[in-house]
Design an enzyme around this catalytic site. Sequence first.
Site, PDB file in Angstrom:
ATOM      1  N   CYS A 380       0.840  -1.201   0.000  1.00  0.00           N
ATOM      2  CA  CYS A 380       0.000   0.000   0.000  1.00  0.00           C
ATOM      3  C   CYS A 380       0.879   1.256   0.000  1.00  0.00           C
ATOM      4  CB  CYS A 380      -0.968  -0.043   1.178  1.00  0.00           C
ATOM      5  SG  CYS A 380      -2.373   1.080   0.995  1.00  0.00           S
ATOM      6  N   HIS A 519      -3.412  -5.374   0.050  1.00  0.00           N
ATOM      7  CA  HIS A 519      -2.925  -5.923   1.323  1.00  0.00           C
ATOM      8  C   HIS A 519      -2.936  -7.454   1.276  1.00  0.00           C
ATOM      9  CE1 HIS A 519      -2.724  -2.186   3.724  1.00  0.00           C
ATOM     10  NE2 HIS A 519      -3.653  -1.777   2.876  1.00  0.00           N
ATOM     11  N   GLU A 521      -1.372  -9.546   3.037  1.00  0.00           N
ATOM     12  CA  GLU A 521      -1.301 -10.171   4.365  1.00  0.00           C
ATOM     13  C   GLU A 521      -2.665 -10.601   4.882  1.00  0.00           C
ATOM     14  OE1 GLU A 521      -1.688  -5.688   5.249  1.00  0.00           O
ATOM     15  OE2 GLU A 521      -0.838  -6.993   3.703  1.00  0.00           O
TER      16      GLU A 521
END
Length: 547
Positions: A380, A519, A521
């Site tokens: 990001c 993102h 993750e």
Amino acid sequence: MARYVFITGGVVSSLGKGLASAALGALLQARGFTVRLRKLDPYLNVDPGTMSPFEHGEVFVTDDGAETDLDLGHYERFTGVPARKTDSVSSGRIYSNVLEKERRGDYLGKTIQVVPHVTNEIKDFLAVGDDEVDFMLCEIGGTVGDIEGLPFFEAIRQFIHERPRGQCILMHLTLLPYLAASGELKTKPTQHSVKELQSIGLAPDVLVCRSEHPIPEKERAKIALFCNVRPDAVIPAYDLKTIYEAPLAYHREGLDQAVLDAFGITPAPRPNLTRWEDVMDRLTHAEGQVRVAIVGKYTQLEDAYKSIAEALTHGGMANRVRVKAEWIDAELFETGDPTAVLEGFHAILVPGGFGERGTEGKIRAAQWARERKIPYLGICLGMQMAVIEAARNLAGIKNAGSEEFDHEAGAKRFEPVVYHLKEWVQGNYKVQRSVGDDKGGTMRLGAYDAALKADSLVAQVYGATAIEERHRHRYEVDIRYREQLEEKGLCFSGMSPDGRLPEIVEHKGHPWFIGVQFHPELKSKPFKPHPLFADFVRAAVEVSRLV
């Protein structure tokens, strides 16, 4: 129709209700049941989207664009079930819905009260998706007795009595403090917590007792007697070396069996715990270690980057190495050479964030990783900082920066290679935003598709040229600078399907330098590490072997 498990907490906060809920969900799955987990938060924010990470940790984003509590990340990581907007609600959302209905006249002129209007709204939320799974696990934030939580507890009391007998149970987490001076565990706080529950019409069927010391059988019997639960439904919860030990640890203590017994499910299906045994084997039998620097601005609270920390762990498991993630404050080298701080790390990760503070340090970290050929993953804002670094130091745009920082300062100081996203396509609709919009829920949120260049490193990592990832941002890299940057080696290797929004950049000629606008993750799991994190750690392992 689903069976419901309501998970509450007492004595103190941060006992691990979210982890216990997630572990129970994983254990029920291991026995062949389907599950969905939900979080009810008593705070008055509509969602945690506008909260500081120092206040509430990270914001977990769902595929359908909800900004939720970080506990939903635990739920997904342990069960693999994608969370939805309907899996997270706050008092703020409940009251907002009630007031919207009142303004529309839906209540036909009635006086609006907590009972029945607020509690009915909560019950309606609980019942969403009732016919989709075998078990619905609902965690209530905070502790019993908190004034903010009373409407939720009352709604649960009503919900339990309105359902057929035996369809709902309550699991209560408490603390057994240890007094070193007397050398004993004290059960009285747990008794008082249960008494508080009973005073509002709720009684636990299962007690989970956090303790730093073994709980003797006589203490368990005492708790069972005074709290009106079966002795085998008093479940010890001890401190663990890793959260991923929780399913196996809770199974050893009989949590899943106690829950099934409370529902009268006999004989219970035997559990298949192979998945979690493999997870623990990979964690406890690592064959090496790599050091990863996380260069961010919220480093004082690790929960601010919770999903990133867990995804790195998963990447280590995929490579059978231990990842030693170290948190580096980006402000340490905003005006100087980062070598003294970053020397010795095998990889650099720059996560997301908001605001200008610390960004010059992140830009220097990206430059250091590029020039030293150290693996770099920018997420990001971390991707945007890598683009600004390339614009300044490779493309000659000396005052390159982000429109975000000019907005924050109230003055034009930069040439904005990163700009405020004004419109984008979401499904079949065009979304439009302006700088003056409310902050809450106005970003590009949720899952979006991306098209990858076939010959790119990132396509090789994913093993695909079409992906879907979750976003949470309101600023984008300006596509007008693409040609200028690609001439200097920064490849735009992933784009939105319409070709307007950059999703991924990578440096040609660098062993592993990738920046992503989304993102990744948020989708990583211990039993299914995200490919970007798995390959990022693999690249770090290669560096460690060269040192």
